[in-house]
Design a protein around this motif. Structure first.
Motif, PDB file in Angstrom:
ATOM      1  N   PRO A 177     -13.765 -60.195  21.446  1.00 21.75           N
ATOM      2  CA  PRO A 177     -12.934 -59.118  21.192  1.00 21.75           C
ATOM      3  C   PRO A 177     -11.308 -58.946  21.764  1.00 21.75           C
ATOM      4  N   VAL A 178     -10.715 -57.928  21.435  1.00 25.99           N
ATOM      5  CA  VAL A 178      -9.023 -58.139  21.353  1.00 25.99           C
ATOM      6  C   VAL A 178      -8.628 -58.334  22.905  1.00 25.99           C
ATOM      7  N   ASP A 179      -9.703 -57.789  23.696  1.00 27.17           N
ATOM      8  CA  ASP A 179      -9.345 -57.837  25.449  1.00 27.17           C
ATOM      9  C   ASP A 179     -10.107 -59.126  25.961  1.00 27.17           C
ATOM     10  N   ARG A 180     -10.325 -59.955  25.330  1.00 21.61           N
ATOM     11  CA  ARG A 180     -11.167 -60.916  25.666  1.00 21.61           C
ATOM     12  C   ARG A 180     -10.471 -62.446  25.374  1.00 21.61           C
ATOM     13  N   HIS A 181     -10.888 -63.564  26.029  1.00 24.10           N
ATOM     14  CA  HIS A 181     -10.158 -64.994  25.779  1.00 24.10           C
ATOM     15  C   HIS A 181     -10.712 -65.408  24.440  1.00 24.10           C
ATOM     16  N   ARG A 182      -9.799 -65.963  23.450  1.00 19.38           N
ATOM     17  CA  ARG A 182     -10.234 -66.659  22.342  1.00 19.38           C
ATOM     18  C   ARG A 182     -10.684 -67.993  22.813  1.00 19.38           C
ATOM     19  N   ILE A 183     -10.142 -68.321  23.927  1.00 15.27           N
ATOM     20  CA  ILE A 183     -10.584 -69.735  24.425  1.00 15.27           C
ATOM     21  C   ILE A 183     -10.942 -69.655  25.819  1.00 15.27           C
ATOM     22  N   PRO A 184     -12.244 -69.394  26.214  1.00 17.16           N
ATOM     23  CA  PRO A 184     -12.457 -69.153  27.488  1.00 17.16           C
ATOM     24  C   PRO A 184     -12.314 -70.710  28.366  1.00 17.16           C
ATOM     25  N   ASN A 185     -11.912 -70.404  29.667  1.00 18.09           N
ATOM     26  CA  ASN A 185     -11.267 -71.582  30.428  1.00 18.09           C
ATOM     27  C   ASN A 185     -12.648 -71.764  31.075  1.00 18.09           C
ATOM     28  N   PRO A 186     -13.149 -73.000  31.184  1.00 19.17           N
ATOM     29  CA  PRO A 186     -14.238 -73.618  31.666  1.00 19.17           C
ATOM     30  C   PRO A 186     -13.907 -74.244  33.120  1.00 19.17           C
ATOM     31  N   ALA A 187     -12.849 -74.342  33.643  1.00 24.75           N
ATOM     32  CA  ALA A 187     -12.486 -75.012  34.935  1.00 24.75           C
ATOM     33  C   ALA A 187     -12.752 -74.403  36.182  1.00 24.75           C
ATOM     34  N   TRP A 188     -12.942 -75.020  37.119  1.00 30.18           N
ATOM     35  CA  TRP A 188     -13.265 -74.470  38.626  1.00 30.18           C
ATOM     36  C   TRP A 188     -11.998 -73.739  39.076  1.00 30.18           C
ATOM     37  N   PHE A 189     -12.261 -72.391  39.655  1.00 27.99           N
ATOM     38  CA  PHE A 189     -11.284 -71.548  40.227  1.00 27.99           C
ATOM     39  C   PHE A 189      -9.963 -71.508  39.209  1.00 27.99           C
ATOM     40  N   HIS A 247     -20.399 -73.139  22.990  1.00 21.52           N
ATOM     41  CA  HIS A 247     -21.084 -71.993  22.423  1.00 21.52           C
ATOM     42  C   HIS A 247     -20.377 -70.667  23.502  1.00 21.52           C
ATOM     43  N   HIS A 248     -19.431 -69.984  22.842  1.00 22.48           N
ATOM     44  CA  HIS A 248     -18.353 -69.095  23.686  1.00 22.48           C
ATOM     45  C   HIS A 248     -19.299 -67.820  23.577  1.00 22.48           C
ATOM     46  N   CYS A 249     -19.019 -67.145  24.834  1.00 34.68           N
ATOM     47  CA  CYS A 249     -19.744 -65.613  24.845  1.00 34.68           C
ATOM     48  C   CYS A 249     -18.540 -64.787  25.755  1.00 34.68           C
ATOM     49  N   THR A 250     -18.893 -63.539  25.606  1.00 31.43           N
ATOM     50  CA  THR A 250     -18.116 -62.575  26.609  1.00 31.43           C
ATOM     51  C   THR A 250     -19.255 -61.565  27.020  1.00 31.43           C
ATOM     52  N   TYR A 251     -18.779 -60.702  28.110  1.00 29.45           N
ATOM     53  CA  TYR A 251     -19.504 -59.463  28.373  1.00 29.45           C
ATOM     54  C   TYR A 251     -18.654 -58.366  28.044  1.00 29.45           C
ATOM     55  N   ILE A 252     -19.448 -57.088  27.637  1.00 37.16           N
ATOM     56  CA  ILE A 252     -19.029 -56.197  27.398  1.00 37.16           C
ATOM     57  C   ILE A 252     -19.826 -54.963  27.876  1.00 37.16           C
ATOM     58  N   PRO A 253     -19.021 -53.725  28.020  1.00 35.24           N
ATOM     59  CA  PRO A 253     -19.679 -52.668  28.730  1.00 35.24           C
ATOM     60  C   PRO A 253     -20.490 -51.684  27.564  1.00 35.24           C
ATOM     61  N   GLY A 254     -20.791 -52.169  26.719  1.00 28.23           N
ATOM     62  CA  GLY A 254     -21.525 -51.531  25.576  1.00 28.23           C
ATOM     63  C   GLY A 254     -20.634 -51.238  24.414  1.00 28.23           C
ATOM     64  N   GLU A 255     -19.308 -51.359  24.490  1.00 28.54           N
ATOM     65  CA  GLU A 255     -18.548 -51.229  23.369  1.00 28.54           C
ATOM     66  C   GLU A 255     -17.481 -52.227  23.395  1.00 28.54           C
ATOM     67  N   ALA A 256     -16.885 -52.646  22.389  1.00 29.34           N
ATOM     68  CA  ALA A 256     -15.726 -53.514  22.141  1.00 29.34           C
ATOM     69  C   ALA A 256     -15.073 -53.506  20.887  1.00 29.34           C
ATOM     70  N   VAL A 257     -13.687 -53.713  20.967  1.00 29.36           N
ATOM     71  CA  VAL A 257     -12.905 -53.520  19.573  1.00 29.36           C
ATOM     72  C   VAL A 257     -12.730 -55.077  19.373  1.00 29.36           C
ATOM     73  N   ILE A 258     -12.941 -55.631  18.272  1.00 27.72           N
ATOM     74  CA  ILE A 258     -12.880 -56.652  17.795  1.00 27.72           C
ATOM     75  C   ILE A 258     -12.348 -56.942  16.330  1.00 27.72           C
ATOM     76  N   ASP A 259     -11.356 -57.953  16.021  1.00 25.79           N
ATOM     77  CA  ASP A 259     -11.061 -58.127  14.784  1.00 25.79           C
ATOM     78  C   ASP A 259     -11.753 -59.158  13.958  1.00 25.79           C
ATOM     79  N   LEU A 260     -12.140 -59.169  12.900  1.00 25.50           N
ATOM     80  CA  LEU A 260     -13.364 -59.692  12.220  1.00 25.50           C
ATOM     81  C   LEU A 260     -12.649 -60.058  10.696  1.00 25.50           C
TER      82      LEU A 260
END
Length: 852
Positions: free
Chosen positions: A369-381, A394-407
């Protein structure tokens, strides 16, 4: 390797011992040592070195294994102290035929006599020194949580510079992954002037000052069509590496970027290409990992339309050729330009529901989604955002039921999940220029919540309370316990603790279905960790004690786990032993003293190994001796590599009882719980729930164990009846739903639990769920297992030894108070063993040093 751990103290000197010292090659050739030790030998210190300020001169190695004793000789020396620098090989515990370890001394084989050293004196007398594992000696590679009680590693603890002192950027700036490069000590500015007469020849340039001073450095000419300093939005391409050229983007991204560069633009990132099961996507399982291509790399870049890639062999490939699919090594990935609203709702009510979301395109590229990381950071703290990256692949994110995403146009692949009671979805959607919205309904399949069960993660770090609330609700976790703590000089989540607020509760403005409560994880690196949940009032501090790696350098041991537990209970809280059983020391005393409510089975970032038999084996020791503590599940989430609730606790509320955090705590105290990676269960013994106690006369009897199982995530394979730590029955079951019963004759006091095995089609079988037992007490037959009781006693003795010897000593009153508590726990169990007719040689160590 020569190690110098600071200057040497003049009060110590090396002792020159003559004898059959061997070189590294001789040890490497000795099969009496493990392959792991021989492989690691090159890192062992040699020569003149210093450890903890004490000088040593390491001439070689003296192997001690099978054979006669070896005598070393030296010139006459006198000294008050002899300091030995030594190590031992690994000795992993061997599981029994059920896969469990009994009796369990832990990976460090606590208390096992490894060697004897005898000091020889000139007058012919001798003094023997027992060398016991986890006391006087440890292994060459220390398993986490298996410290020595009376010895220390050869390098002393040291301060570590924070991130902003180690790199050119501060910690926060480095998390942005971008540098504008316009604020250095010198900046030249480039200006592009669009010549209105490109057909005319330029023969000179006049420069005239008007105000201030100017430096002209150079002029360049060009003939591109568009503004040369304006780049286009991001694009992606798949790079196929030729034979002989390889690199690892996770370790050496810059190594690749030195071999493939972009002139009028910038390569943003390079990642191995994930190959998903495109044709079978809808039939694959939630979180199933892609195959990672080791010959293809997804490049993300931004550039001028007339830029060119410069390859390893000097070839220049115009970006236009790549985007027209005319290049050999680089193929375009369809650009994600179609902005779409994604909505996920509950079937029937059509209310938006929080979910975990994964989307990728035809090349396997992750689409966030446009307000989430394209490359999630897996590092500690580092960047602890609301993302989940499964093994970094395998990257995922959490949304509150709605998300705007460029496809991109064409097929896109979606994965949507919400916990263990809603069947996960993997869908394919065709995106067209007319696509503006994707609408998805989720249907709840399993009714465990409606039956009064609520799920929880007992162990989460670093997230903000609201981020934890989103992730918990998206994972179907009703209770997230967010734990403040201390890590050396780092304090985390302490500002979120107020001893009263439950985020998500009706009182706090939520709907009351998903809750977050901030507690603390209090820790000591040798004695152990303890999670204090839901207590009220002032924060229980200090949160760590005794020095690195949990506490600050120089902190004394000033409080025990048992004392933290008592204080938590006084403040109305719940006491959990996290990532049980490690660190494996004082938790034994806390359980014997009866101040622990639960032991935690932990996942960290591992979705496929299930509940660790090692953890269960250690828990079984206490159950075998009548110490009933509930089983709970917690992830110890500290990075985006771990999903909230990967392993979780299910606890049942009383019938008709409203769900609140307090009601959940009471369910844990009653021990009506099970731990699971996916399968859900119900179990009663003669109609009594998990955690109950049943009393029988001395003649015993037979009990009926009724059970029901269901899963929408991990396919189940077997159910096993566990009685006193042994598998009494084992049945193959349907992967998704099963019910049945066992009849169990009981002739002595017994605990009865259920264990569920399962596995994905491409993964090994795991222990996927385990209940808290029902304790069946037969009159005249106390719960007691002598071999297990001895190992529990040894842990308490180890804690006493550590407190007496190498543990950083607090002031005398605190030290004596703590020692009395440990002695009391030791005496309680010791006396009970004697009452059962078991006598042994172990006695609690005395602090001889305190008398000097």
């Amino acid at each position: 390797m020569i190690v110098r751990d600071g200057p040497a103290h003049r009060g110590f000197r090396p002792l020159a011992l003559e004898g059959p010292w061997q070189g590294a090659e001789a040890v490497k050739g000795c099969t009496a040592f493990s392959a792991e030790l021989r492989s690691a030998l090159e890192h062992a210190p040699l020569g003149a070195c210093v450890g903890w300020g004490i000088p040593f001169d390491i001439k070689g190695f003296l192997p001690l294994h099978e054979g006669a004793p070896i005598t070393l000789r030296c010139a006459p020396n006198t000294a008050r102290w002899l300091v030995f620098q030594h190590t031992s090989d690994i000795r992993p515990p061997q599981p029994n035929r059920y896969g469990f370890i009994s009796p369990s001394r832990g990976w460090g084989q606590l208390g096992e006599l490894a060697a004897r050293y005898t000091v020889l004196y000139a007058d012919g007398s001798e003094e023997e020194i027992p060398i016991r594992r986890r006391h006087e000696i440890g292994t060459f590679q220390r398993p986490w949580g298996e410290n020595c009680f009376q010895a220390v590693a050869h390098c002393k603890p040291r301060p570590q510079r924070p991130h902003h002192e180690q790199t050119a950027f501060s910690w926060g700036t480095s998390q942005t992954r971008v540098d504008a490069a316009d604020d250095g000590p010198w900046v030249n500015w480039l200006y592009a002037w669009n010549n209105p007469h490109p057909e005319k020849a330029i023969v000179g340039l006049r420069c005239e000052p008007v105000e201030g001073a100017v430096l002209l450095m150079a002029v360049s000419l060009g003939n591109v069509q568009e503004h040369p300093l304006r780049w286009r939005p991001r694009r992606k391409a798949v790079l196929t590496l030729p034979e002989g050229l390889s690199f690892d983007p996770t370790l050496d991204e810059m190594g690749l970027l030195s071999q493939i560069r972009l002139d009028m633009g910038q390569i943003i990132s390079a990642q191995w290409r994930p190959i998903y099961l495109t044709r079978a996507w809808s039939d694959s399982y939630n979180n199933q990992l892609p195959v990672i291509s080791r010959r293809e790399v997804i490049l993300e870049y931004t550039s001028h339309p007339e830029a060119a890639f410069h390859l390893w062999d000097g070839e220049q490939v115009p970006v236009s050729r790549v985007e027209e699919a005319q290049a050999v090594h680089l193929k375009p990935v369809p650009p994600a330009n179609q902005r779409v609203l994604l909505r996920v709702v509950e079937k029937g009510s059509r209310k938006p529901v929080a979910v975990k979301l994964h989307v990728h395109g035809q090349a396997g590229e992750y689409l966030a989604p446009v307000d989430r990381h394209r490359i999630p950071n897996p590092a500690w703290f580092e960047d602890y955002s609301v993302d989940f990256t499964h093994r970094g692949q395998h990257h995922c994110t959490y949304i509150p039921g709605e998300a705007v995403i460029d496809l991109p146009l064409g097929p896109v692949y979606l994965e949507i999940s919400k916990g263990f009671e809603i069947k996960p979805l993997r869908l394919v959607k065709e995106i067209t220029p007319e696509t503006r919205e994707i609408f998805i309904e989720l249907d709840k399949v399993l009714p465990w919540r409606e039956r009064g069960w609520v799920s929880a993660d007992t162990h989460v770090h670093f997230l903000t309370p609201m981020s934890a609330l989103l992730e918990g609700s998206a994972e179907g976790v009703n209770v997230v316990n967010l734990l403040a703590s201390q890590w050396g000089e780092l304090m985390t989540n302490v500002g979120d603790f107020d001893g009263k607020t439950t985020w998500g509760s009706v009182e706090a403005g939520g709907d009351g279905e998903y809750l977050v409560r901030v507690g603390t994880e209090n820790r000591q690196h040798v004695l152990g960790h303890i999670s204090l949940l839901g207590y009220e009032g002032r924060i229980i501090a200090p949160m760590t004690t005794g020095g690195p790696d949990e506490s600050a350098l120089g902190d004394p041991i000033e409080i025990l786990l048992t004392e933290w537990a008592r204080q938590c209970r006084q403040q109305g809280g719940l006491v959990i032993l996290p990532h049980f059983p490690n660190p494996r020391a004082e938790n034994a005393a806390a359980i014997v003293e009866g101040v622990v409510d639960g032991v935690e089975m932990t996942a960290w970032d591992d979705l496929y190994s299930g509940i660790n038999p090692y953890s269960l084996s250690d828990w079984y020791r206490y159950l075998n001796n009548g110490y009933m503590v509930a089983a709970v599940g917690g992830t110890d989430k500290m990075t985006a590599r771990t999903a909230v609730g990967t392993v979780r606790t299910y606890a049942r509320l009383r019938e008709g009882e409203p769900f609140t955090y307090r009601a959940w705590m009471e369910a844990i105290r009653r021990a009506e719980t099970f731990v699971t990676y996916g399968p859900l269960m119900e179990m009663t013994v003669d109609g009594r729930p998990m955690g109950a106690r049943i009393h029988m006369t001395s003649s015993g009897g037979t009990v009926d164990v009724a059970w029901e199982l269901a899963s929408v995530t991990v396919p189940m394979s077997r159910i096993e009846l566990i009685v006193n730590g042994e598998i009494r029955e084992s049945l193959a079951i349907d992967p998704w739903a099963a019910r049945g019963s066992f009849r169990v004759p009981v002739t002595r006091s017994s605990w009865i639990a259920l264990l569920v095995r399962g596995h994905y089609t491409d993964k090994p079988e795991i222990i996927a769920a385990h209940s808290t037992p029902v304790m069946v007490e037969v009159e005249g037959s106390p719960f007691y297992a002598a071999a297990d009781a001895v190992t529990i006693l040894e842990q308490i003795e180890g804690a006493l030894a550590y407190l007496d010897t190498v543990g950083t000593r607090a002031e005398t009153r605190a030290y004596k108070r703590m020692r009395l508590i440990l002695e009391g726990a030791h005496r309680r169990l010791h006396n009970r063993m004697h009452q059962m007719g078991y006598y042994h040689e172990h006695t609690p160590p005395h602090d001889h040093a305190a008398h000097h």
